[in-house]
Design a protein around this motif. Structure first.
Motif, mmCIF file in Angstrom:
data_model
loop_
_atom_site.group_PDB
_atom_site.id
_atom_site.type_symbol
_atom_site.label_atom_id
_atom_site.label_comp_id
_atom_site.label_asym_id
_atom_site.label_seq_id
_atom_site.Cartn_x
_atom_site.Cartn_y
_atom_site.Cartn_z
ATOM 1 N N LEU A 1 0.834 -1.195 0.000
ATOM 2 C CA LEU A 1 0.000 0.000 0.000
ATOM 3 C C LEU A 1 0.873 1.251 0.000
ATOM 4 N N GLY B 1 -2.538 6.194 0.403
ATOM 5 C CA GLY B 1 -2.683 7.011 -0.790
ATOM 6 C C GLY B 1 -3.621 6.443 -1.836
ATOM 7 N N GLU B 2 -4.663 5.766 -1.415
ATOM 8 C CA GLU B 2 -5.706 5.275 -2.311
ATOM 9 C C GLU B 2 -6.953 5.011 -1.486
ATOM 10 N N ARG B 3 -8.079 4.959 -2.159
ATOM 11 C CA ARG B 3 -9.321 4.622 -1.462
ATOM 12 C C ARG B 3 -9.336 3.121 -1.236
ATOM 13 N N THR B 4 -9.347 2.724 0.024
ATOM 14 C CA THR B 4 -9.258 1.315 0.379
ATOM 15 C C THR B 4 -10.384 0.955 1.339
ATOM 16 N N GLN C 1 -12.727 7.823 4.275
ATOM 17 C CA GLN C 1 -12.391 7.447 2.900
ATOM 18 C C GLN C 1 -12.782 8.579 1.970
ATOM 19 N N GLU D 1 -11.923 10.245 -2.158
ATOM 20 C CA GLU D 1 -11.732 9.743 -3.521
ATOM 21 C C GLU D 1 -10.344 9.138 -3.733
ATOM 22 N N ASP D 2 -9.316 9.786 -3.175
ATOM 23 C CA ASP D 2 -7.947 9.357 -3.469
ATOM 24 C C ASP D 2 -7.112 8.980 -2.245
ATOM 25 N N PHE D 3 -7.734 8.854 -1.076
ATOM 26 C CA PHE D 3 -6.984 8.397 0.097
ATOM 27 C C PHE D 3 -7.915 7.822 1.151
ATOM 28 N N THR D 4 -7.312 7.093 2.068
ATOM 29 C CA THR D 4 -8.002 6.557 3.240
ATOM 30 C C THR D 4 -7.183 6.958 4.461
#
Length: 106
Positions: free
Chosen positions: A9, A89-92, A62, A64-67
């Motif tokens: 991740l 650094g992503e939606r998880t 959460q 769009e582009d991070f969690t």
């Protein structure tokens, strides 16, 4: 992807202690995480008050582009109590995150 292939991740880890956020990720990352953490914690406190549940011991945001996650250890949920957090650094989705974390520990 097989069970043995776990994609890492884009992860930054943070420590919460004595009301201070710290990390090896640099001061800008700490400042950004601290602002998001404070907002998420404040929202959790308001919901906890309304539902008579008390302060949150963990939370996840959460976008769009991070969690963003945080969790307090068993010492308590006060702002000065010890805990940890992460910025991914992503939606998880939380279930996927837990599954990946368990796979990395195994």
């Amino acid at each position: 992807m097989s069970e043995s292939e776990v994609i890492p991740l884009p992860l930054q880890l943070f420590t919460l202690k004595d009301g201070v956020v710290s990390s090896d990720s640099g001061q800008e990352a700490v400042n950004n995480y601290a602002a998001d953490f404070q907002g998420l914690r404040h929202f959790g406190l308001k919901v906890g008050e309304c539902l008579e549940l008390g302060a949150p011991w963990m939370g996840t945001l959460q976008e769009e582009d991070f969690t963003l996650n945080f969790a307090y250890f068993d010492a308590g949920t006060d702002a000065k109590d010890p805990g940890a957090g992460a910025h991914i650094g992503e939606r998880t989705p939380i279930f996927e995150l837990l599954t990946r974390a368990n796979s990395m520990e195994a």
